[in-house]
Design a protein around this motif. Structure first.
Motif, PDB file in Angstrom:
ATOM      1  N   ALA A 256       0.837  -1.205   0.000  1.00 18.09           N
ATOM      2  CA  ALA A 256       0.000   0.000   0.000  1.00 18.09           C
ATOM      3  C   ALA A 256       0.868   1.249   0.000  1.00 18.09           C
ATOM      4  CB  ALA A 256      -0.919  -0.001   1.220  1.00 18.09           C
ATOM      5  N   ILE A 257       1.996   1.175   0.671  1.00 19.51           N
ATOM      6  CA  ILE A 257       2.898   2.324   0.777  1.00 19.51           C
ATOM      7  C   ILE A 257       3.819   2.429  -0.441  1.00 19.51           C
ATOM      8  CG2 ILE A 257       4.821   3.277   2.141  1.00 19.51           C
ATOM      9  CD1 ILE A 257       3.389   1.958   4.611  1.00 19.51           C
ATOM     10  N   TRP A 258       4.222   1.262  -0.981  1.00 19.46           N
ATOM     11  CA  TRP A 258       5.075   1.212  -2.170  1.00 19.46           C
ATOM     12  C   TRP A 258       4.321   0.431  -3.249  1.00 19.46           C
ATOM     13  CZ3 TRP A 258       8.998   4.404  -1.612  1.00 19.46           C
ATOM     14  CH2 TRP A 258       9.470   4.679  -0.324  1.00 19.46           C
ATOM     15  N   PRO A 259       3.708   1.128  -4.240  1.00 17.31           N
ATOM     16  CA  PRO A 259       2.781   0.523  -5.192  1.00 17.31           C
ATOM     17  C   PRO A 259       3.259  -0.783  -5.829  1.00 17.31           C
ATOM     18  CG  PRO A 259       2.841   2.888  -5.516  1.00 17.31           C
ATOM     19  CD  PRO A 259       3.895   2.565  -4.503  1.00 17.31           C
ATOM     20  N   ASN A 260       2.308  -1.715  -5.901  1.00 14.98           N
ATOM     21  CA  ASN A 260       2.558  -3.036  -6.467  1.00 14.98           C
ATOM     22  C   ASN A 260       1.231  -3.562  -7.013  1.00 14.98           C
ATOM     23  OD1 ASN A 260       2.651  -6.137  -6.254  1.00 14.98           O
ATOM     24  ND2 ASN A 260       4.802  -5.597  -5.939  1.00 14.98           N
ATOM     25  N   GLY A 261       1.284  -4.403  -8.027  1.00 13.29           N
ATOM     26  CA  GLY A 261       0.072  -4.879  -8.672  1.00 13.29           C
ATOM     27  C   GLY A 261      -0.807  -5.763  -7.808  1.00 13.29           C
ATOM     28  N   ILE A 262      -0.235  -6.405  -6.792  1.00  9.19           N
ATOM     29  CA  ILE A 262      -1.015  -7.353  -5.989  1.00  9.19           C
ATOM     30  C   ILE A 262      -2.168  -6.656  -5.271  1.00  9.19           C
ATOM     31  CG2 ILE A 262      -0.940  -8.923  -4.020  1.00  9.19           C
ATOM     32  CD1 ILE A 262       1.911  -9.634  -4.799  1.00  9.19           C
ATOM     33  N   ASN A 263      -1.890  -5.528  -4.612  1.00 10.57           N
ATOM     34  CA  ASN A 263      -2.952  -4.838  -3.877  1.00 10.57           C
ATOM     35  C   ASN A 263      -4.001  -4.236  -4.799  1.00 10.57           C
ATOM     36  OD1 ASN A 263      -1.852  -5.478  -1.429  1.00 10.57           O
ATOM     37  ND2 ASN A 263      -1.629  -3.379  -0.719  1.00 10.57           N
ATOM     38  N   LEU A 264      -3.581  -3.721  -5.953  1.00  9.57           N
ATOM     39  CA  LEU A 264      -4.552  -3.178  -6.899  1.00  9.57           C
ATOM     40  C   LEU A 264      -5.415  -4.305  -7.468  1.00  9.57           C
ATOM     41  CD1 LEU A 264      -5.522  -0.572  -8.195  1.00  9.57           C
ATOM     42  CD2 LEU A 264      -3.870  -0.933 -10.042  1.00  9.57           C
TER      43      LEU A 264
END
Length: 204
Positions: A134-142
């Motif tokens: 959440a703090i460092w964007p990554n495709g998993i959370n999106l």
């Protein structure tokens, strides 16, 4: 009880903001991945067609991200051309997952147990993986955000008797699962579970 539930959501959000302020990375490599792949976001922002066609050379075999993730995040980057603002927007999008998860659980449990449902929902905020990404964007959370939307419509499907409405929810479930899978392909495996239910429900 409603006020208490809202307070819990606010506190969990502030806890996430605190991690953002300190650049928290409990996973240990989320920050490194984001910084190392930021040039891909910039390339997609400048020329998405070129970036799609040359994705393998851009990521150099080091990224496990879907190009769709970089494309979508680059759209946000065009709106907010700042790495920190992009990260903050990503954090807020990720926090939406908590509310959608809350809505999903509410469809399963008694609506009178709002405080308990809230407590279960905000557990996600304490997950090291969720916080780091959440703090460092990554495709998993999106991808998770869209997957939870697909799950919400599947639960609506299960709670509805009228066939036309069930079919509408099945379509919405499939649509958001597709979005989720394009952003983070690991969610695509859930199509087996959903289709299994649809075959038996519609008897065709």
């Amino acid at each position: 009880m409603l006020i208490n539930s809202r307070s819990l959501f606010v506190l969990s959000y502030l806890f996430l903001i605190l991690g953002f302020y300190f650049g928290e990375d409990l996973n240990g490599n989320a920050k490194e991945d984001y910084i190392g792949q930021f040039h891909i976001i910039e390339e997609f922002a400048k020329n998405p067609i070129y970036a799609f066609e040359n994705y393998s050379s851009l990521e150099g075999g080091l990224s496990r991200q879907s190009p769709m993730f970089f494309y979508l995040i680059s759209i946000l980057y065009k709106i907010l051309p700042s790495s920190d603002l992009l990260r903050f927007l990503n954090l807020n999008l990720n926090f939406l997952s908590i509310f959608i998860f809350y809505k999903c659980i509410s469809l399963i449990f008694d609506n009178q147990k709002k405080l308990l449902i809230t407590l279960i929902s905000i557990i996600i905020v304490f997950s090291p993986s969720f916080r780091s990404i959440a703090i460092w964007p990554n495709g998993i959370n999106l991808g998770l955000l869209f997957f939870l939307l697909s799950l919400f419509f599947f639960l609506k499907f299960k709670n509805t008797e009228e066939e036309k409405i069930k079919f509408k929810y099945a379509i919405l479930n499939t649509l958001f699962l597709a979005f989720s899978s394009y952003i983070s392909p690991n969610f695509s495996v859930f199509v087996i579970f959903f289709l299994y239910n649809y075959f038996f429900s519609f008897n065709k």
